[in-house]
Motif scaffolding. Sequence first.
Motif, PDB file in Angstrom:
ATOM      1  N   TRP A  87      10.550  24.696   3.259  1.00 35.79           N
ATOM      2  CA  TRP A  87      11.858  24.856   2.606  1.00 35.79           C
ATOM      3  C   TRP A  87      12.940  25.303   3.579  1.00 35.79           C
ATOM      4  O   TRP A  87      14.122  25.177   3.284  1.00 35.79           O
ATOM      5  N   THR A  88      12.584  25.808   4.764  1.00 38.99           N
ATOM      6  CA  THR A  88      13.597  26.114   5.780  1.00 38.99           C
ATOM      7  C   THR A  88      13.453  25.232   7.012  1.00 38.99           C
ATOM      8  O   THR A  88      14.393  25.098   7.775  1.00 38.99           O
ATOM      9  N   ALA A 139       6.326  27.688  10.144  1.00 37.62           N
ATOM     10  CA  ALA A 139       7.621  27.576   9.463  1.00 37.62           C
ATOM     11  C   ALA A 139       7.419  26.983   8.073  1.00 37.62           C
ATOM     12  O   ALA A 139       6.708  25.990   7.918  1.00 37.62           O
ATOM     13  N   TYR A 194       9.551  16.625  10.778  1.00 43.46           N
ATOM     14  CA  TYR A 194       9.444  17.471   9.582  1.00 43.46           C
ATOM     15  C   TYR A 194       8.087  17.319   8.913  1.00 43.46           C
ATOM     16  O   TYR A 194       7.511  18.295   8.432  1.00 43.46           O
ATOM     17  N   THR A 236       3.902  32.310   6.461  1.00 38.15           N
ATOM     18  CA  THR A 236       5.186  32.182   7.152  1.00 38.15           C
ATOM     19  C   THR A 236       5.274  33.038   8.412  1.00 38.15           C
ATOM     20  O   THR A 236       6.235  32.915   9.168  1.00 38.15           O
ATOM     21  N   SER A 296      11.834  24.136  10.761  1.00 35.65           N
ATOM     22  CA  SER A 296      11.565  24.818  12.017  1.00 35.65           C
ATOM     23  C   SER A 296      12.625  24.442  13.042  1.00 35.65           C
ATOM     24  O   SER A 296      13.222  23.374  12.974  1.00 35.65           O
TER      25      SER A 296
END
Length: 80
Positions: free
Chosen positions: A55-56, A52, A35, A48, A58
């Motif tokens: 906040w979401t 990635a 991460y 984006t 990959s």
Amino acid sequence: AAFLRLPAAIALAEAQKELREKGYGLLIFDAYRPYSVTCAIYNKIKDTNFAAPPWTGSRHNRACAIDLSLIRLSDGKEVR
């Protein structure tokens, strides 16, 4: 070494086997990605469409994605 979840690794091995029979192989650039690396990539690119968002995360963070290229086994060169 490239780390993947078992279903992704099995699918990749099956694809590699079929490609080998035709004289091709896979060159893997990236698979599992921590991460912190996703955050670093996004902070550098901040787009984006190409990175990635933290906040979401990959699919790489979940060991479900790979970046690869197709190569010819005869000379190891990428197919373009």
